[in-house]
Structures are given as structure tokens and as C-alpha cells.
Design an enzyme around this catalytic site. Structure first.
Site, PDB file in Angstrom:
ATOM      1  N   ARG A  84       0.827  -1.216  -0.336  1.00  0.00           N
ATOM      2  CA  ARG A  84       0.207  -0.195   0.287  1.00  0.00           C
ATOM      3  C   ARG A  84       0.541   1.305  -0.319  1.00  0.00           C
ATOM      4  NH1 ARG A  84      -3.452   0.526   5.000  1.00  0.00           N
ATOM      5  NH2 ARG A  84      -5.313  -2.090   3.483  1.00  0.00           N
ATOM      6  N   ARG A  97      -1.508   6.906   9.432  1.00  0.00           N
ATOM      7  CA  ARG A  97      -1.642   6.518   8.169  1.00  0.00           C
ATOM      8  C   ARG A  97      -1.315   7.633   7.123  1.00  0.00           C
ATOM      9  NH1 ARG A  97      -3.840   1.806   7.963  1.00  0.00           N
ATOM     10  NH2 ARG A  97      -3.195  -0.006  10.574  1.00  0.00           N
ATOM     11  N   LYS A 119      -3.557   2.205  15.271  1.00  0.00           N
ATOM     12  CA  LYS A 119      -3.168   2.853  13.347  1.00  0.00           C
ATOM     13  C   LYS A 119      -4.297   4.348  14.201  1.00  0.00           C
ATOM     14  CE  LYS A 119      -6.882   0.628  11.995  1.00  0.00           C
ATOM     15  NZ  LYS A 119      -7.432  -0.448  10.728  1.00  0.00           N
ATOM     16  N   LYS A 167      -5.637   7.836  12.362  1.00  0.00           N
ATOM     17  CA  LYS A 167      -5.970   8.248  10.839  1.00  0.00           C
ATOM     18  C   LYS A 167      -6.215  10.238  10.760  1.00  0.00           C
ATOM     19  CE  LYS A 167      -8.162   4.393   9.242  1.00  0.00           C
ATOM     20  NZ  LYS A 167      -8.725   3.397   8.341  1.00  0.00           N
ATOM     21  N   CYS A 183     -14.770  -2.922   0.168  1.00  0.00           N
ATOM     22  CA  CYS A 183     -13.171  -2.897   0.418  1.00  0.00           C
ATOM     23  C   CYS A 183     -13.007  -4.079  -0.877  1.00  0.00           C
ATOM     24  CB  CYS A 183     -12.973  -3.454   1.633  1.00  0.00           C
ATOM     25  SG  CYS A 183     -13.584  -5.132   2.666  1.00  0.00           S
ATOM     26  N   CYS A 203      -7.277 -10.537   0.927  1.00  0.00           N
ATOM     27  CA  CYS A 203      -7.737 -10.399   2.832  1.00  0.00           C
ATOM     28  C   CYS A 203      -7.899 -11.096   4.014  1.00  0.00           C
ATOM     29  CB  CYS A 203      -7.889  -8.889   2.849  1.00  0.00           C
ATOM     30  SG  CYS A 203      -8.342  -7.593   4.389  1.00  0.00           S
ATOM     31  N   CYS A 215     -15.622  -7.875   6.267  1.00  0.00           N
ATOM     32  CA  CYS A 215     -15.538  -8.131   8.199  1.00  0.00           C
ATOM     33  C   CYS A 215     -16.025  -7.247   9.086  1.00  0.00           C
ATOM     34  CB  CYS A 215     -14.118  -8.415   8.330  1.00  0.00           C
ATOM     35  SG  CYS A 215     -13.061  -6.703   8.172  1.00  0.00           S
ATOM     36  N   CYS A 255     -13.735  -0.638   6.671  1.00  0.00           N
ATOM     37  CA  CYS A 255     -12.583   0.161   5.587  1.00  0.00           C
ATOM     38  C   CYS A 255     -13.423   1.251   4.730  1.00  0.00           C
ATOM     39  CB  CYS A 255     -11.401  -0.507   5.053  1.00  0.00           C
ATOM     40  SG  CYS A 255     -10.106  -1.648   6.198  1.00  0.00           S
TER      41      CYS A 255
END
Length: 627
Positions: A122, A191, A274, A276, A492, A498, A538, A542
Site C-alpha cells: 500500500r 496512516r 492505527k 488516521k 473493500c 484479505c 469484516c 475500511c
């Protein structure tokens, strides 16, 4: 007076708190051209369930891996040298910080071939900006080392799937040497920083938002050098950071830094999870501003000169199925800072999360849980200690609008830009060939949008006809001819690559969208009557499904939990509609539901489970009223 209305859904898995002015009527939808609502501020998504009490001396396994890694080197560097097609769990955790996930193709596994290991890379593209050279290199790498396609993400980056371990260093070094980076695209750190993708070259607020995104990305990038040690043998390719970024990073006036550490902001442990950040301008919600840990809004004076930023904190989409102490949450106002202080303010917020976020149980490690536990007043007071002064009051903002930037638009310098709709962000086949031809022929830079689309920048007006023809021949229609359901939908990648996916998203969404369109037509809705629909494989969110008017969240093979976000009268309602499976009764349910919603303007809290399984609807309503 502001009136607080807490709306609880039937399953107790997601609750929104809405603050609104009861004198201001609401109409329309959350997103899209028909939005019209005044003075509504969604302050928080909360839950009555608190995570279990814990001792902070206990740490998760990932925390120990980070501490022993020598700043993200060991054992990743050693395992990259072996002939094995995969790496260990410890190395898998570390390679995320370098911008890669280890995956395996589950379609191949189901054929009896065992695990087919490969890696997803990514990129890091603040504000979605991609130079011409980098785009063409990514296009080539997808063919030579990937699966022949590029994936545009909901955070304005590329994902390159299918890279074998033996080719990782070649691919990584090629990206780095061609004006790109993957550093920090994954892992427990900041991120990719979002900003509006539109290249409005005469709008000072847009330019300042994009510049600020670049500087925050630089401020919060890892500094210890392991990225360049592993992938380009220690050579640091990127240009020097701006002086104000360096000054803000090194400043330790208020205890934000680890003294004499190669990672002055992150230390050995980096962040608990994470993190953001998004930057935007008033009215432009192309970045889903309230879903970020930190959301910054440029505030300008009457002459259009940027003066400072409103700051939202505490947003985040991820949750865990059937764990009611986890939940999506929207950001809430923290305060206002002048523009010269923004890097210090962001750093103070990061330090607060770094030092106080939970590190024992990763389900509860995002900053939204810290704010939910403390409350915004305590959180603000702690951040102000790191910042060194109080925040100024939050400035009033106008209504938010969703802006897609699809089609042709003026840049302001005599040139134009064109927003191309890409279904679910998957660039492959004729789409890939057409974009490569146009971008190479006209030496165009591009921008990636948070809605998984791509913008062709710096187009001379005389080139428009050829570009239109080339795109149309590849099946890339002008936005006027794309189904509105597809225009705002996102998904996603999910299966088969994934490792977190438990249901289809990208591959399953086209069929579901067609079925929903058929239901709309059956009940007499117009073509332009559309809703925002998003899919994830899931509950990590995302594609930000909990912000959609209809969100499909995978919870098993061919099974989804469904969430809805609607305005109903003066209330902001969110419901979790559980238990959807691909059954014939699904279409019957959709017909009844949308006939009720569009023709009466109300949204009945009847679960999808009741309808899909044939349970009496009145019984479901009665149960809902008792919650």
C-alpha cells in the site's frame, strides 16, 4: 438551545448521540446532491458498555514485538533473506509499518493447493497526489509483479496485490526510487493523511489543506531509518522535510518527545493502534471528516486567507462482531488553533494517545475508546498540557456536502481536470489500458479520491475530446451515464486476499447493487433516487460502512450485518439491521422497506433479521420499542 437526542438501536451494538437545533428543519439524505440540513452536529457515537478494567502493565503480544524489533528491523530483515515463501507472525506484524500485509489467496486454498503466500503493498500519498512518473511505474509493477490490476483505496492510496516475497525488495525499491513511498501506510502509526483531491489551483483554502496534509504526513513519518535500510540498502531517497516540520518534530517544550531517541515522537512502541488524520475545507466532506482520529477544517477570513483550523477528534469505524464494548464513533469538536500552531496541536494529540491509549487489548486501543472513557473535557485538558496552552473555541461551520469531483471541472489556471468513476477502485483490463494511455500521452499527474476514484489533472481543454473517446471506448462512462447507486458505493477488496475478510465485498457488491436497483424500479422510484451503499468483508470498516445509508458488513460466508444511518424528523437515527443472507425474501424486504421510507419519509426500526427470516414484522416492531 441545543437539544440532545440519544437514539438506541435494537441490537445495542451501535448508538449515536445527535445534537441539533430543533428549529432547523432537516430534509434530504446524508450524502449526495439532495442534502439539506442545518445546524446538525453529530457529536459522538457512544456506548453504555465500557471495556473491561485492566492493568496497563499488561501488554499485548504486538507491543512486545515492537519493543524488541530495533525500530522495525528484527526479525523482518533476517526473514526477508530466507527462501521460504512467507514470513513469521512477528515479521508479519513489523512489515505492516513498511506498508505491506502478508496474504494468501483463499481461492487457491479451496482448490486444495494449500496456502498461496503473497504480499499486498500500500502506498502513502497524502491528499491522494500521484506524480506522472509514479503512476506509470505502479501500472507496470502491477503487470510484472502483481495480479495485473491496481486498487484505489478509501484513503487515497494504491494497493498492489499478489507480490511474491522474492520480489518484495525489487518492488519496494522501485516505488521509492520513483517518487513514491509505502512507509507508514499500515501499522500502529499515522496512516495516509486525507485531503480534498480537487486541484483547485486558485482556491487558497484547498491549497492550504493539501499543503497541511503533506506536512502532517512528514511530521508523523517514522524517523529511525529501518525502511530505507531494508528496501534501498540505507540510501534515503526522499527530499528533506520543510523547516517548520523539522522544528515542530524536534520541539520538546512540553514533554511530547523521547529525548535522544531515533524515533522522537513514537519511541520504541509507536502508537497503540492505527491513527488516521484528514484535512478539509468547510462544506467539503469528500474525506468523511468525522470518521478520523483527527479531523482538521481550514478556517479562512472574509478574503479567503486561511487563518487556522477547527479540530475534531475521536472518530473511527472499526468494531468487533458481538463484542458490544466495541463500536464505531464519530469525531467531536476539540477546539480551534491558529494555522502556525497546527503541527504542534496534532503532535500533542498524538502524544496523548501514545501515552494513554490502551496497549493491553488491541480491540480497545484506538483513540476513540480513550475519549469515550475520559470524556472530551478531560481529553482536551490533557492535550493542552502537551500543547502548552488552551485551545480557542471551535468556530461555527456551514453544512457539509459530499463532493465527488467526477466529470470535467475548471482548475482555475486555464486547464481542466476530469474525475473518473472506477467501480470499487479496481483498475484492470481495458480501464487500466485506457488510463495508462491517457496519462502517458499527455504527461498527466493524477489524484486519488477517498471514494475510490481517480482525477486526471492539468488537462489542456483541446485534449478533452480524445480523452472522452478513449475512456468511453474502455467502458468508463461519463458520470451522467453511471447508475447513481454505483456512483456513491464503495467496497473493500475482502475475499480472496484479505486475511481479515469473512465475506465478499468487492466481488459481491455489483450483484447486490443490481438487485437493489431492480427493487427501486419495482416500487416506482426514479432513477436519480439513490442512497449511499457500502460493503466490507469484516467489521473493521475500511469502506466506512457505518456512515452509509445502507452498510453491508460481513459476518460470515454469504452473511452480512446491515447498518443504516438516516435522518428522521429531528432525529439522527442509526440502526443495526442484523442477519442478512442471500435469500429470496431479501428482495421482498427491500421493496417494503424503501416503499415505506421514500413515500412516508420515515424509517421503521424493523430488523433485517425479522424480514429475511419471515418473523412477524409487528412482533419485531414491538420488540424494538421495548429496547
Amino acid at each position: 438551545m441545543m437539544e440532545a437526542a440519544a437514539i438506541h438501536n435494537r441490537s445495542s451494538e451501535i448508538r449515536f448521540l445527535a445534537l441539533q437545533d430543533p428549529r432547523a428543519p432537516l430534509s434530504g439524505r446524508l450524502y449526495g446532491s439532495k442534502v439539506s440540513y442545518r445546524n446538525l452536529v453529530v457529536r459522538a457515537v457512544s456506548t453504555p458498555f465500557k471495556p473491561p478494567a485492566t492493568s496497563q502493565s499488561k501488554r499485548s503480544k504486538v507491543e512486545i514485538i515492537k519493543e524488541k524489533s530495533n525500530y522495525l528491523r528484527y526479525p523482518l530483515n533476517e526473514e526477508l533473506q530466507t527462501e521460504a515463501p512467507n514470513i513469521s507472525e512477528d515479521a508479519t506484524q513489523l512489515i505492516k509499518f513498511h506498508g505491506s500485509y502478508q496474504q494468501d489467496n483463499r481461492d487457491e486454498r479451496f482448490k486444495g493447493g494449500g496456502k498461496s503466500y503473497q504480499f499486498m503493498l500500500r502506498t502513502k500519498n497524502p491528499g491522494g497526489k500521484v506524480p506522472n512518473k509514479l503512476y506509470l511505474v505502479m501500472d507496470d509493477l502491477a503487470d510484472e509483479f502483481g495480479i495485473g490490476s491496481l486498487r484505489l483505496t478509501t484513503r487515497q492510496t494504491f494497493q498492489l496485490h499478489g507480490v511474491l516475497k522474492i520480489n518484495l525488495k525489487t518492488v519496494m525499491s522501485t516505488i521509492i526510487r520513483n517518487m513514491g513511498s509505502t512507509l507508514g501506510a499500515c501499522g500502529d502509526l499515522n496512516r495516509n493523511v486525507l485531503a480534498p483531491a480537487a486541484p483547485y489551483l486558485t482556491r487558497k483554502d484547498y491549497l492550504f489543506a493539501q499543503e497541511t496534509a503533506d506536512k502532517i504526513a512528514a511530521l508523523l513519518a517514522p524517523q529511525a531509518g529501518s525502511y530505507y535500510d531494508l528496501w534501498v540498502d540505507g540510501e534515503k531517497i526522499m527530499s528533506a522535510d520543510p523547516p517548520d516540520v523539522v522544528e515542530a518534530r524536534n520541539d520538546n517544550s512540553h514533554g511530547t518527545n523521547f529525548e535522544n531517541s531515533p524515533e522522537p515522537i513514537y519511541g520504541t512502541q509507536f502508537l497503540p493502534r492505527k491513527f488516521k488524520v484528514a484535512v478539509t475545507v468547510p462544506t467539503d466532506n469528500s474525506v468523511d471528516i468525522l470518521t478520523n482520529d483527527v479531523g482538521l477544517v481550514v478556517i479562512s477570513n472574509e478574503h479567503g486567507e486561511p487563518q487556522g483550523f477547527d479540530i475534531y477528534v475521536g472518530g473511527g469505524m472499526g468494531r468487533t462482531h458481538r463484542v458490544e464494548a466495541t463500536f464505531p464513533r464519530l469525531g467531536e469538536p476539540l477546539g480551534y488553533v491558529p494555522k502556525e500552531d497546527i503541527l504542534y496541536a496534532v503532535k500533542a494529540i498524538v502524544a496523548t494517545q501514545r501515552d494513554n491509549g490502551r496497549r493491553d487489548d488491541r480491540k480497545y486501543s484506538r483513540m476513540k475508546y480513550l475519549i469515550n472513557e475520559w470524556g472530551i473535557e478531560k481529553f482536551r485538558s490533557v492535550v493542552e498540557q502537551y500543547y502548552g496552552k488552551p485551545f480557542e473555541p471551535f468556530k461555527e461551520l456551514p453544512e457539509w456536502e459530499f463532493k465527488s469531483y467526477l466529470g470535467w471541472h475548471e482548475q482555475g489556471d486555464g486547464k481542466v481536470f476530469y474525475g473518473v468513476h472506477v467501480d470499487n477502485g479496481r483498475i484492470k483490463g481495458s480501464t487500466k489500458s485506457a488510463l495508462q494511455e491517457i496519462i502517458e500521452k499527455y504527461d498527466l499527474s493524477v489524484r486519488l479520491t477517498p471514494n475510490q476514484n481517480i482525477i486526471l489533472c492539468d488537462v489542456h481543454p483541446s485534449w478533452k475530446r480524445h480523452i472522452n473517446v478513449t475512456l468511453a471506448q474502455a467502458g468508463l462512462l461519463h458520470p451522467d451515464y453511471v447508475d447513481p447507486l454505483n456512483m456513491t458505493s464503495m467496497a473493500c477488496p475482502a475475499l480472496p486476499l484479505c486475511p481479515l475478510a469473512i465475506a465478499e465485498a468487492e466481488r459481491g457488491s455489483p450483484d447486490i447493487l443490481k438487485r437493489i436497483r431492480a427493487v427501486f424500479e419495482k416500487v416506482g422510484l426514479k432513477y436519480e433516487d439513490s442512497i449511499v451503499i457500502r460493503f466490507t468483508g469484516c467489521p473493521n470498516g475500511c469502506a466506512r460502512p457505518y456512515m452509509a445509508e445502507l452498510g453491508f458488513v460481513g459476518d460470515g460466508p454469504n452473511s452480512y450485518q446491515m447498518s443504516s444511518f438516516f435522518f428522521d424528523g429531528y432525529s439522527c437515527k442509526v440502526m443495526l439491521l442484523t442477519g442478512f443472507r442471500k435469500t429470496p425474501k431479501y428482495s421482498e424486504y427491500m421493496e417494503r422497506r424503501y416503499k415505506s421510507f421514500y413515500r412516508t419519509g420515515t424509517c421503521e426500526a424493523v430488523t433485517m433479521q425479522a424480514e429475511a427470516q419471515g418473523i412477524d414484522a409487528n412482533e419485531a416492531k414491538d420488540n424494538n420499542k421495548k429496547q
